[in-house]
Design an enzyme around this catalytic site. Structure first.
Site, PDB file in Angstrom:
ATOM      1  N   CYS A   1     130.388  17.000  61.215  1.00  0.00           N
ATOM      2  CA  CYS A   1     129.130  17.028  61.506  1.00  0.00           C
ATOM      3  C   CYS A   1     128.502  18.197  61.182  1.00  0.00           C
ATOM      4  O   CYS A   1     127.324  18.550  61.083  1.00  0.00           O
ATOM      5  CB  CYS A   1     128.810  16.787  62.880  1.00  0.00           C
ATOM      6  SG  CYS A   1     129.861  17.807  64.061  1.00  0.00           S
TER       7      CYS A   1
ATOM      8  N   HIS B   1     134.809  30.062  91.172  1.00  0.00           N
ATOM      9  CA  HIS B   1     135.886  30.579  92.050  1.00  0.00           C
ATOM     10  C   HIS B   1     135.168  30.305  93.480  1.00  0.00           C
ATOM     11  O   HIS B   1     134.074  30.778  93.610  1.00  0.00           O
ATOM     12  CB  HIS B   1     136.288  31.854  91.935  1.00  0.00           C
ATOM     13  CG  HIS B   1     137.189  32.189  90.622  1.00  0.00           C
ATOM     14  ND1 HIS B   1     138.420  31.509  90.359  1.00  0.00           N
ATOM     15  CD2 HIS B   1     136.737  32.898  89.587  1.00  0.00           C
ATOM     16  CE1 HIS B   1     138.733  32.017  88.915  1.00  0.00           C
ATOM     17  NE2 HIS B   1     137.873  32.642  88.179  1.00  0.00           N
TER      18      HIS B   1
ATOM     19  N   ILE C   1     131.414  43.424  84.440  1.00  0.00           N
ATOM     20  CA  ILE C   1     131.406  42.228  85.187  1.00  0.00           C
ATOM     21  C   ILE C   1     132.694  41.392  84.498  1.00  0.00           C
ATOM     22  O   ILE C   1     132.089  40.582  83.739  1.00  0.00           O
ATOM     23  CB  ILE C   1     130.068  41.446  84.963  1.00  0.00           C
ATOM     24  CG1 ILE C   1     128.754  42.467  85.443  1.00  0.00           C
ATOM     25  CG2 ILE C   1     129.887  40.382  85.643  1.00  0.00           C
ATOM     26  CD1 ILE C   1     128.747  43.027  86.849  1.00  0.00           C
TER      27      ILE C   1
ATOM     28  N   ILE D   1     135.471  28.600  85.604  1.00  0.00           N
ATOM     29  CA  ILE D   1     135.701  28.254  86.919  1.00  0.00           C
ATOM     30  C   ILE D   1     134.920  28.721  87.833  1.00  0.00           C
ATOM     31  O   ILE D   1     134.384  30.215  87.725  1.00  0.00           O
ATOM     32  CB  ILE D   1     137.103  28.560  87.471  1.00  0.00           C
ATOM     33  CG1 ILE D   1     138.193  27.762  86.577  1.00  0.00           C
ATOM     34  CG2 ILE D   1     137.281  28.365  88.866  1.00  0.00           C
ATOM     35  CD1 ILE D   1     139.621  28.536  86.658  1.00  0.00           C
TER      36      ILE D   1
END
Ligand SMILES: Cc1cc2nc3c(=O)[nH]c(=O)nc-3n(C[C@H](O)[C@H](O)[C@H](O)COP(=O)(O)OP(=O)(O)OC[C@H]3O[C@@H](n4cnc5c(N)ncnc54)[C@H](O)[C@@H]3O)c2cc1C
Length: 483
Positions: free
Chosen positions: A446, A51, A340, A49
């Site tokens: 795959c 934000h 972070i 997201i």
């Protein structure tokens, strides 16, 4: 010994964003990443997201860089061809107490500089999200929030940096950092040898405390906080949501959400549990039950038969409680981008811009006159018109051969992903660049074919092709190599 002006340690969204902004300056830059590919840490497992910026305390680095980062993504979307949907987000409230919490969030968001916040009624919310429970009475709408593809963001920053002369070295763990006695820089020892760097930028995610300590700054610690998820297939958007739905946040997280993805899936999660293991990405039955119970508070009927995978990510929670950004107070020439946690994905361009400007100022570097904006175009067959597809296939037949049937990915797109700047080297590297293997069968069909294409294009025996992480080699018998 190789000499550079700046070495960035860590190839997540923070490190690649910093590298991209550094590459705008007249500097010799290198990024070193210990994993076989970029964005294999927290950047590959989060809520994706962008934000709006109303959660973090006013005045914190998190609040400032969230709002700046969100605004930068609005500019970078076209410049870097990023996969972003500006859906807006809702925080939903059922009780009077929760409605009061929405008012607080709105006031905090306005103080943080978030534009356009509005409290809407439950009825108004259900006009856009009709599957949400009737018990929801009101919601805080944030129009500037959006969904992104986090790997794609990191890849775009890395490709842009590589186009502007920065070097990216993978499978390259930093194991020692020795400051030079005369203060002129550092000798950085990696698993691929030594290099000399005038400055070091620490963007090592949950390992940022360890990397900082290697350079002589042990002023903070990082505690991983795990968040688990369940991902549903593309049939689920009809019965779930089209955008981003948060509950009212708690002290430790933004809560268990129900959220769409840029590619048309929906996920529920994450929970938030501290761990002392920086590698623990396991999912658990209690964790799954916790997120199902959390999501059911907003949507009563979850289509559990449409669940295709579970995964977990680790938030890098710093001992200061905030992002640790900028010059180390202990070691000259060391710059921190540490702690972070969320909203780190949203803040990445703002962190990159700020740290690059700081390093450039300290080294006396100027902006490059010949800086190239953007990155090479990436063909995406499933998004093209019939006419565009026909033309591409006429020019290159590999774009007519579908390798991933679930997501309609062609051999041409896989070859492009391998040969792009900072291209794919692993099966999951191809998956994250193209979506081959992200569908209902999760690469069962795959995956082996992608491994053979990688071997052919990289001129390697297929036994040297890894699925993803260290040592994840795939074995094939000789007959299967005849692709
Ligand atoms: C559950 C969860 C949900 C989240 N949701 C959101 C969200 O919706 N929106 C948002 O904005 N943010 C969100 N975040 C936060 C966001 O994902 C992170 O802030 C962001 O991904 C951090 O990126 P990074 O580059 O700092 O760290 P990472 O992606 O972890 O990158 C660090 C890199 O450093 C490398 N490294 C470590 N040590 C060394 C070494 N010695 N040598 C070389 N390389 C090294 C690692 O291999 C890794 O690749 C969420 C996080 C979690 C866990």
């Amino acid at each position: 010994m190789k000499e550079v002006d700046v070495v960035v340690i860590g190839g997540g969204v923070t490190g690649t964003a910093i590298l991209s902004y550094l590459s705008r300056y007249d500097l010799r830059c290198m990024l070193v990443e210990k994993a076989p590919d970029i964005a294999m840490g927290t950047t590959k497992a989060n809520s994706a997201i962008l934000h709006a910026g109303f959660d973090a305390p006013t005045g914190s680095n998190k609040a400032r860089l969230n709002v700046e980062g969100n605004a930068l993504y609005h500019e970078l979307k076209d410049e870097l061809d990023l996969d972003i949907k500006w859906t807006g987000s809702y925080v939903v409230a059922k009780t009077d107490e929760e409605i009061a919490a929405l008012e607080e969030l709105k006031a905090r968001g306005e103080a943080n500089g978030v534009p356009g916040l509005e409290i809407v009624s439950g009825e108004k919310l259900r006009e856009s999200e009709p599957n949400l429970t009737e018990e929801i009475k009101a919601a805080l709408f944030a129009p500037t929030a959006g969904l992104c593809w986090p790997f794609g963001v990191a890849a775009a920053f890395a490709e842009n940096a590589a186009e502007n002369g920065a070097e990216i070295v993978r499978d390259c763990e930093v194991i020692r950092i020795t400051p030079e006695a005369d203060g002129s820089g550092f000798i950085v020892r990696t698993m691929q040898g030594e290099l000399k760097a005038k400055t070091v930028v620490n963007a090592a995610g949950v390992y940022a405390d360890k990397v900082s300590a290697l350079a002589g700054d042990d002023s903070f610690t990082i505690t991983p906080r795990k968040g688990e998820y369940i991902l549903f297939d593309k049939t689920s958007q009809q019965s779930l949501v089209k955008g981003i739905i948060f509950p009212v946040p708690s002290k430790t997280s933004k809560g268990i959400l129900v959220c769409a993805t840029t590619h048309g899936n929906v996920f529920i999660g994450p929970n938030a549990n501290d761990t002392d293991n920086k590698e623990d990405l396991s999912v658990s039955t209690p964790g799954m039950n916790e997120i199902i119970a959390g999501a059911k508070k907003m949507i009563a009927n979850l289509p559990m038969g449409a669940a295709i995978t579970q995964f977990a990510g680790l938030r890098a929670v710093s001992s200061t409680g905030d992002f640790i950004i900028g010059r180390s107070e202990k070691v000259k020439g060391l710059y921190q981008a540490a702690g972070i946690q969320s909203p780190g994905l949203t803040s990445a361009p703002a962190i990159g811009k700020e740290i690059a400007a700081m390093v450039a100022e300290d080294l006396g570097a100027k902006e490059k006159a010949e800086y190239k904006k953007g990155r090479p175009p990436q063909p995406v067959i499933r998004e093209m018109t019939r006419e565009e597809q026909k033309k591409l296939i006429q020019d290159d037949k590999r774009y007519g051969l579908i390798v991933c049937r679930c997501e309609t990915i062609t051999e041409g797109e896989i070859c492009d992903a391998i040969h792009r700047p900072c291209g794919a080297r692993t099966v999951d590297g191809v998956k994250r660049r193209t979506r081959a293997g992200m569908g209902r069968c999760q690469g069962g069909f795959c995956g082996p074919r992608v491994a053979l294409i990688l071997a052919r294009e990289l001129h390697l025996p297929v036994t040297e092709i890894r699925k993803d992480g260290e040592g994840s080699f795939l074995y094939y018998d000789k007959e299967q190599e005849a692709y």
